[in-house]
Write a protein that holds these residues in place. Structure first.
Motif, PDB file in Angstrom:
ATOM      1  N   GLN A 106       0.855  -1.103  -0.063  1.00  0.00           N
ATOM      2  CA  GLN A 106       0.073   0.172   0.161  1.00  0.00           C
ATOM      3  C   GLN A 106       1.017   1.341   0.259  1.00  0.00           C
ATOM      4  OE1 GLN A 106      -3.009  -0.176   2.875  1.00  0.00           O
ATOM      5  NE2 GLN A 106      -4.011   1.442   2.246  1.00  0.00           N
TER       6      GLN A 106
ATOM      7  N   ASP B 296      -1.787  -3.892  -3.421  1.00  0.00           N
ATOM      8  CA  ASP B 296      -2.490  -3.107  -2.425  1.00  0.00           C
ATOM      9  C   ASP B 296      -2.754  -1.266  -2.837  1.00  0.00           C
ATOM     10  OD1 ASP B 296      -3.940  -2.514  -0.282  1.00  0.00           O
ATOM     11  OD2 ASP B 296      -2.504  -3.409   1.154  1.00  0.00           O
ATOM     12  N   GLU B 297      -3.942  -1.356  -3.314  1.00  0.00           N
ATOM     13  CA  GLU B 297      -4.321  -0.017  -4.023  1.00  0.00           C
ATOM     14  C   GLU B 297      -3.068   0.336  -4.748  1.00  0.00           C
ATOM     15  OE1 GLU B 297      -5.872   2.780  -1.034  1.00  0.00           O
ATOM     16  OE2 GLU B 297      -6.472   1.208   0.234  1.00  0.00           O
TER      17      GLU B 297
ATOM     18  N   GLY C 194      -3.609   1.918   6.095  1.00  0.00           N
ATOM     19  CA  GLY C 194      -3.171   3.011   5.658  1.00  0.00           C
ATOM     20  C   GLY C 194      -4.366   4.199   5.453  1.00  0.00           C
TER      21      GLY C 194
HETATM   22 MG   LIG Z   1      -4.738  -1.252   3.792  1.00  0.00          MG
END
Ligand SMILES: [Mg+2]
Ligand SMILES: Nc1ncnc2c1ncn2[C@@H]1O[C@H](COP(=O)(O)OP(=O)(O)OP(=O)(O)O)[C@@H](O)[C@H]1O
Ligand SMILES: Nc1ncnc2c1ncn2[C@@H]1O[C@H](COP(=O)(O)OP(=O)(O)OP(=O)(O)O)[C@@H](O)[C@H]1O
Ligand SMILES: [Mg+2]
Lengths: 279, 326, 295, 279, 295
Positions: free
Chosen positions: C119, C194-195, E172
């Motif tokens: 991320q 992750d994103e 996050g």
């Molecule tokens: Mg996350």
């Protein structure tokens, strides 16, 4: 139950999840296991020592006395009460000198690590003084401070000063620039910034410096006790060496190592606590 | 450290004690000096000297008023510019000799040519070695000298790292007990155990200097009568076995001498002088000669009068030894 | 159609072509790899996976099978456990319960069959962008092949002219692209992202999505993709997994689990205007708690 | 020109932007300014020294000789060629010992910093050995190694070992866990992980340890040259102290400080280069 | 309408209300503060601002005035210089050329009149979330007031039950919210936010947008907001600044400058379906190089 539209191979067991596994190998298996394992090597060394002296007789008594001889030398000094005095006064000197040196090292290291003006002005001088050997300080202190307790504590403080100074000074120059910038952006500067961002960020380095400084304080103790002393483990060491009492010499070495290790362990506990708070 | 005031009343006498000066141990042990100085309202502070070099250093820095050294060391200190004077002779020891291992095939000093010898520079054993070599027609350049501290020299000898060692008591006595042999001994090549005082002290506090010498005289008399007691005290302070202490006191220590620094000690020192220059420790022989001429202050020893202090049982525990704060 | 050799710079403002046309395998079965020969597609099987931190249960009872070569998008509210799930599949987390199988065998610690795009960019600050991307290369590759692949990827993520800079000298979006390139360099059996497009502008985001689909079409790798963008999920994925607490059962145990698992119909590129997609979109938005009419 | 729709107060001057300002206060104003500023304090100290001896005469010649006396003592030794020999042999010993100690410290520090098994087993022992004073090693080395060059170098290596060991050992335990995890996730482990992620991350700490180690090597030199030497600055120091040649003693101290500072500066250059590459 | 006291947790999946109804001042003039008494709204004036890194020119000739209390959204492709511009306004960057005035006086180094929400969360790893947010409090606040404000903000960003955790123990998106809360805690004259909602799911993002508007209505602070989401820009901002190279003049000097500066009509909350907004949306997407019909 889950509310899936197109469930694919999703089986949802009822069992509540097991508690998370804990992974502390080695030390967690036996209570006190860490201590035991740490003792393996020292015990082995002790065995070797015993073999080399008492059993095979490779070394003579004066070259390297057997462990028992050292132990009985210790017992003798212990019974006369001298041993305790030696240890107490040495411990006092080391702790005092260490405290003074560490505080000064932290202060000056922080100053020079943060202010490039102070750094340009003073760092070369500090670097030169760092290179003056412990034994070379003895005559200078003798001359300037005299032979009382002060000069001994000062010498030990000198020894403790530099590791702390170097550690914090260099660590401060490598604190995550993003975090420092964030701190500044939120209006922190000077001492507040130091306390909020920079010092916490260098806590690991500072503790490594402190532990070195404590070790160095013990090293300097022996030199310090060349300064007209009549007590202390350093005195015992020098005197035994002069008199050829190898058993007492080894006793002094072992005691210095033990006390050094003990104080280091205590500092290590403090370190662990500090790291829990700061890292 | 210094109390340069000229007419000032001395508040504390800083004096050393050393295992190579048994009389100082006796005085400390019995508390005689404190007792004698009490009426003058002068306190006594004891400082241990590990060796002549330490005593010299403390004398130079004026950390002590009175310090004990070997005769050669006293001369050297003055020759390099220290303002010190020898005020009395403590004893004539035979603390130095050349030591070899039991199984060594060296039989005489002549055999040492080309051998390696452990010695501590600028100490009495070193000058002893140098004079012995000279006597045998050799010089220090004919041997390989390993500069080592006394105890390390003994170790090096035991290890076989060196062929001989310029030994010093009581380590030498210990080595002997372990089988080492004395290759060459000569009591005249030892330069006496002397007591020195700073110029400032001699000049401004002659009364106290006199008392010090008088107390030493009392100790000398006591030691002559009580060699066992002296050995006992030495064993305790030096942390050595009683047998070794006894050997040192009875066989290699002579209290039965004239304490006045005179011709004998002058001669012994004069003989050591040239080696200072040869080693480069002193720049010229003139410096040595000059130092020797002005070194002695014999008047105190000449006027000595043994005191009759009674002493106390636990005087040493009460004494102000450098760091014990009481 | 964006060709692998097309470049992208941060100043590039020309419109992109349509997305890549390769279609993913149907889900729900151990579908065969659609990748070129030489590449592996692995299936991922989660069986009752859960995770707690101390008292606090984050995930529970996650069971599903991802077919080889499938693209699975994972949606869920912030902090619901998406990253935690991804980390468990990559073998980065040792604290999870239940079973995770990749290609039939349990997942290993730091499983070599997976590659992770974290991320956060997590670039090594002392290495140039080029060298950071090189970290992702599989060990088996020759030096020349590796260099070629990194050059190609840097070109594709629009960082060729920044290759020699350090991470602190590039922008947030550039760092994210570098991190994506590093994960792509690995060409693993299972790609865990992750994103990956969170910090990118609209154009760059489209290009990166195309890049991912391109690579997927080439290698047939299985992809688990965490995203917050429902439209992105619908454009890229074969199926969409919505993590969350069961809304019908507020009394259910703490911890997120599978709230929805939706199959996305049609082949990529999908028509955003299609009614089917609109329904799924509404479904997902309402699953996320948002009234989709405002979108 | 810009293609704004609703431009608000946007004036677009033609001038090309000025090159970015450079902010290097202090050191950039004068060429060699950094050096000059670093010399201020040493020059002040020298002046004080001169005042205290030659001018006011607070100290006698044998207590604290004037700077000129030290200089002429140096000149005397220089002319006889001894000075160069002393310095050369000491430098050789320090560099050799430092190199050996630093390499071992790096290796063992890395091992113990990474492997918790090795750490549990060996760290207590290492800690105890760290507490053995330099002077205490002298008789032990004499016994085990003898009085040749080896024993001196070993003693210096012992001195250099611990700062490096402590620095890398503690720094490795605080490497950014996210980066380490990323490294592992990309298939790095063991030595490769160490070289790729962990070592570069601890470069600043390691250099601070190396600089301390170098200083410590110079400190241990004096103790090492108690081991049967007839050359070297440590020997000069001890001998002069014993003989009361305070001028030579100070000369030895100044030379030790200068050489120490010099080698430290060289290491500092290396550090700067390494930090450019790694941090 | 989301009230300041409403809470949000990561498991919260209920639909949000409409956005806050406060309207921002019209742009283009030194509009008076709409904030409550006690709060300050400051204007920001950029005059020929430029920035180069070595040879590489990133920004040039950026000149504009942001009215007190205005919300300005900044759009642009990844790496075009948005963060650089924001940093210059906050006084974090010393290398920029031209002039930046806040409230008529030149911007200071780390200007106290601004607060920055960085693109990365930049939380101090050794401090709890609570203490990290407290960092943002103005120095003048009393302890009790400070505690109250932090508690309130943590509640609003949905982190109240995570207040005691360390940054590495939160997700996050949570870290991003904590960072946002820290900037908001300051209630500065000028609020500088660099992609504050990038890592959030749709629901949380809406809530955070509402929170920002709420706070803006309360304090009337001037806001410069970097975002990649065109819709977000149109929903939140009074004006939208598009950074980029001039597309009409490819030969123009290197470095991004003002490519578009659009006034967004209407008061917040705006109707997403309005034709005016759709036109602006198209304008912005095409400015970003994306064919808006695919959206
Ligand atoms: Mg996350
Ligand atoms: N310290 C630096 N040294 C060299 N170049 C830099 C530095 N900081 C930024 N740059 C360059 O400036 C440009 C603009 O960076 P900036 O962070 O402002 O981009 P941005 O618009 O915020 O992008 P993003 O949307 O990806 O965050 C980038 O090309 C970057 O490489
Ligand atoms: N090391 C840890 N210790 C304690 N709690 C943790 C830890 N790591 C994660 N958590 C908790 O696990 C939950 C899920 O975190 P995770 O990172 O998986 O969320 P996420 O779905 O990825 O969210 P986001 O979209 O914000 O990234 C969070 O509530 C977080 O507080
Ligand atoms: Mg940015």
């Amino acid at each position: 139950m889950t509310d899936t539209l197109y469930v694919t191979g999703a089986s949802v067991p009822d069992a509540t999840p097991k508690p998370p596994r804990r992974r502390n190998r080695l030390t967690r298996k036996v209570p006190g296991g860490g201590l035991l394992i740490g003792a393996v090597v020292p015990v082995l060394l002790l065995g070797l020592w015993w073999l080399a002296t008492d059993v095979t007789g490779t070394f003579s008594q004066v070259q390297l006395p057997a462990p028992q001889a050292v132990f009985s030398a210790g017992l003798g000094l212990f019974e006369s009460g001298e041993l305790f005095e030696h240890m107490a006064i040495s411990l006092q000197r080391v702790l005092l000198g260490f405290a003074i040196g560490a505080v000064l090292g932290l202060a000056l290291g922080a100053l020079l690590g943060l202010s490039s003006i102070a750094d340009g002005l003073l760092h070369p001088t500090v670097g030169a003084f760092r290179a003056v050997p412990s034994l070379a300080w003895v005559p200078l202190l003798l001359l300037w401070v005299g032979i009382d307790e002060d000069s001994k504590v000062i010498l030990i403080a000198i020894g403790a000063f530099f590791p702390v100074f170097t550690a914090i000074h260099s660590a401060l120059r490598h604190v995550d620039a993003q975090l420092v910038e964030a701190g500044r952006a939120f209006g922190f500067h000077g001492v507040r910034l130091l306390g909020t961002v920079q010092l916490p960020a260098v806590v690991p380095s500072v503790f490594s410096g402190l532990r070195l400084a404590l070790a160095q304080a013990w090293l300097f103790l022996v030199a310090a006790e060349l300064l007209a002393s009549s007590e202390g483990l350093g005195f015992l060491l020098t005197e035994s060496q002069n008199n050829g009492r190898t058993d007492r010499l080894l006793l002094a070495i072992v005691l210095l190592a033990l006390l050094g290790k003990l104080t280091d362990t205590l500092l290590g506990l403090l370190e662990r606590k500090a790291l829990k708070t700061w890292a | 450290g210094s109390d340069g005031g000229e007419d000032e009343q001395l508040e504390t006498l800083n004096i050393d004690f050393a295992t190579y000066n048994p009389l100082s141990l006796i005085i400390l042990e019995n508390g005689w000096l404190e007792e004698e100085l009490e009426e003058l309202d002068v306190d006594v502070k004891w400082v241990q000297s590990q060796g002549s070099n330490v005593a010299n250093e403390n004398l130079r820095a004026e950390n002590i008023h009175v310090g004990s050294t070997a005769g050669s060391a006293a001369l050297l200190n003055r020759a390099v510019g220290a303002d010190t004077h020898t005020i009395m002779i403590e004893n004539q020891p035979e603390w130095s000799a050349l030591v070899i291992n039991e199984d060594s095939d060296i039989e005489s000093v002549e055999d040492l040519e080309g051998a390696s010898i452990a010695a501590t520079p600028a100490t009495d054993p070193y000058f002893f070695m140098a004079r012995s070599l000279q006597e045998a027609g050799l010089s220090v350049d004919d041997v390989e000298i390993q500069a080592l501290q006394h105890a390390d020299g003994r170790q090096a000898l035991a290890n076989g790292d060196v062929d001989a060692w310029a030994g010093l008591d009581p380590i030498m006595a210990g080595a002997e007990a372990d089988g080492a042999e004395l290759l060459y001994r000569n009591v005249d090549f030892n330069t006496y155990s002397v007591v020195n005082a700073t110029g400032d002290f001699v000049e401004n506090h002659p009364d106290i200097a006199q008392i010090v010498v008088n107390v030493y005289e009392q100790a000398r008399e006591w030691a002559t009568e009580n060699p066992e007691g002296t050995a006992e005290i030495l064993a305790e302070y030096a942390g050595i076995e009683p047998e070794i202490a006894e050997a040192v006191i009875t066989e290699r220590t002579n209290f039965d001498i004239d304490p006045v620094p005179g011709d004998d000690v002058y001669a012994a020192m004069e003989a050591a002088g040239p080696f200072f220059v040869e080693n480069g420790d002193v720049d010229s022989q003139d410096d040595v000669d000059e130092a020797l001429e002005s070194l002695f202050h014999p008047e105190f020893a000449e006027n000595r009068e043994a005191t009759d202090a009674e002493g106390t049982e636990d005087a040493a525990d009460e004494a102000d030894i450098e760091e014990t704060e009481e | 159609m964006i060709s692998p050799a097309s470049t992208l710079t941060e100043d590039d403002v020309t419109a992109p072509g349509a997305a890549t046309g390769s279609s993913a395998p149907a889900s729900g079965s151990g579908a065969a790899s659609t990748g070129r020969p030489g590449y592996t597609s692995l299936d991922v099987r989660l069986d009752g996976v859960g995770r707690s931190f101390g008292e606090h249960t984050v995930l529970r009872d996650v069971s599903l099978t991802v077919a080889p070569g499938e693209v699975l998008a994972i949606l869920g509210s912030s902090g619901c456990g998406k990253s935690t799930l991804l980390r468990a599949v990559g073998g980065l987390d040792t604290g999870s319960t239940g079973q995770i199988l990749i290609d039939g065998s349990p997942v290993q610690r730091y499983d070599e069959r997976t590659a992770v795009g974290f991320q956060e960019p997590r670039l090594l600050p002392w290495r140039s962008i080029y060298k950071n991307v090189s970290l992702g290369l599989p060990r088996s590759l020759s030096k020349a092949e590796g260099r070629e692949r990194v050059d190609e990827l840097l070109e594709l993520v629009g960082l060729r002219d920044r290759a020699s800079l350090r991470p602190r000298e590039i922008s947030g979006g550039m760092a994210q692209r570098a991190s994506l390139a590093r994960a792509l360099a690995r060409r693993p059996g299972v790609l865990l992202l992750d994103e990956p497009f969170g910090a990118l502008d609209a154009l760059t985001r489209l290009k990166m999505q195309d890049l991912l689909l391109d690579l997927h079409a080439q290698t047939g790798t299985t992809v688990l993709l965490v995203t917050h963008d429902v439209d992105e999920a619908l454009q890229l994925a074969d199926r969409v997994l919505l993590l969350g607490r069961n809304p019908q059962d507020p009394a259910a145990a703490e911890g997120a689990t599978i709230a929805r698992l939706l199959e996305v119909p049609g082949t990529r590129p999908r028509d955003r205007a299609s009614a089917e997609l609109a329904a799924l979109r509404g479904e997902l938005f309402s699953g996320l708690g948002v009234d989709s009419h405002t979108h």
